[in-house]
Design an enzyme around this catalytic site. Structure first.
Site, PDB file in Angstrom:
ATOM      1  N   ASP A  59       0.873  -1.241  -0.059  1.00  0.00           N
ATOM      2  CA  ASP A  59       0.052   0.102   0.029  1.00  0.00           C
ATOM      3  C   ASP A  59       0.929   1.193  -0.006  1.00  0.00           C
ATOM      4  O   ASP A  59       0.435   2.360   0.683  1.00  0.00           O
ATOM      5  CB  ASP A  59      -0.995  -0.038   1.336  1.00  0.00           C
ATOM      6  CG  ASP A  59      -1.732  -1.279   1.426  1.00  0.00           C
ATOM      7  OD1 ASP A  59      -2.277  -1.609   0.272  1.00  0.00           O
ATOM      8  OD2 ASP A  59      -1.821  -1.790   2.639  1.00  0.00           O
ATOM      9  N   GLU A  88     -11.181  -0.732  -4.067  1.00  0.00           N
ATOM     10  CA  GLU A  88     -10.684  -0.124  -2.679  1.00  0.00           C
ATOM     11  C   GLU A  88      -9.215   0.305  -3.176  1.00  0.00           C
ATOM     12  O   GLU A  88      -8.980   0.814  -4.245  1.00  0.00           O
ATOM     13  CB  GLU A  88     -10.217  -1.242  -1.701  1.00  0.00           C
ATOM     14  CG  GLU A  88      -9.138  -2.346  -1.989  1.00  0.00           C
ATOM     15  CD  GLU A  88      -8.843  -3.309  -1.083  1.00  0.00           C
ATOM     16  OE1 GLU A  88      -9.377  -3.469   0.252  1.00  0.00           O
ATOM     17  OE2 GLU A  88      -8.065  -4.170  -1.293  1.00  0.00           O
TER      18      GLU A  88
END
Length: 229
Positions: free
Chosen positions: A4, A200
């Protein structure tokens, strides 16, 4: 072990912020947030900056049970650095602050409505997840979204919306919602990107006068981006 990842340049260094997996862990994001940095002119010479934020610093996670998912960072008008994060599927957005990009961050608070209710604890709220944050000429915009419906038992018995990617504007305190959230990219229906539906992992950048919104699709093997002027 830093998935991420969100890269930023401050002065003459590149900084990488992200969640933190554990070697041989039973699930992802088990560890505290750390930071790595490198000189802009030598982006292979990475330096470990150490732990910048511990999950037990948030008063809602004193036992350290919850997981620190994908964070994002922005420099505020006051010059300080603000780290936004969500604990796994709790449905709240936390904020920590520091005077330098890779220093030791202190807990500041949770994103909240003007009446003091926490975002994610009011009927009609979307599910706070995977924050992305942008300082656009002094205006602070917070992006969020997750496409799977989360049981209300996990979110304070409040059923939250999961219709796609959302954006809202924050006050100068970096915590209080100034302009209510609105649906930015729907996961289905009118306005959906067919074949590349939002799932997402919101991420936002502004390059020159164009905005780039990066996200992961429902196929779980794509990173796509949408642009806006």
């Amino acid at each position: 072990y830093i998935p991420d990842a969100e890269p930023y340049v401050f002065e003459d260094r590149i900084y990488i912020f992200g969640s933190h997996d554990r070697y041989n862990g039973f699930i992802f994001c088990l560890n505290n947030y750390v930071c790595w940095s490198a000189p802009v002119d030598d982006p292979g010479a990475w330096r470990y900056e150490g732990v910048i934020y511990k999950k037990i610093q948030d008063p809602k996670n004193r036992l350290g049970i919850r997981l620190l998912f994908a964070p994002d960072l922005v420099q505020g008008a006051d010059g300080r650095f603000y780290l936004y994060y969500a604990f796994d599927f709790m449905g709240l957005m936390g904020v920590a602050v520091c005077d330098e990009p890779a220093g030791e961050y202190e807990f500041l608070g949770h994103v909240k409505h003007p009446d003091g209710y926490l975002w994610g604890r009011k009927p009609g709220d979307s599910f706070p997840f995977d924050p992305a944050v942008l300082n656009d000429n002094g205006k602070i915009f917070l992006y969020s979204g997750f496409s799977i419906s989360i049981p209300a038992i996990m979110t304070g018995l409040i059923k939250l919306k999961n219709e796609g990617a959302y954006v809202l504007e924050l006050e100068e305190d970096m915590l209080t919602i100034k302009k209510p959230e609105k649906l930015l990219i729907p996961k289905d229906g009118e306005g959906v990107f067919y074949g590349h539906e939002f799932f997402e992992a919101s991420s936002i950048r502004k390059i020159n006068d164009k905005y780039y919104f990066v996200y992961s699709t429902k196929h779980n093997h794509q990173l796509c981006y949408a642009t806006s002027s």
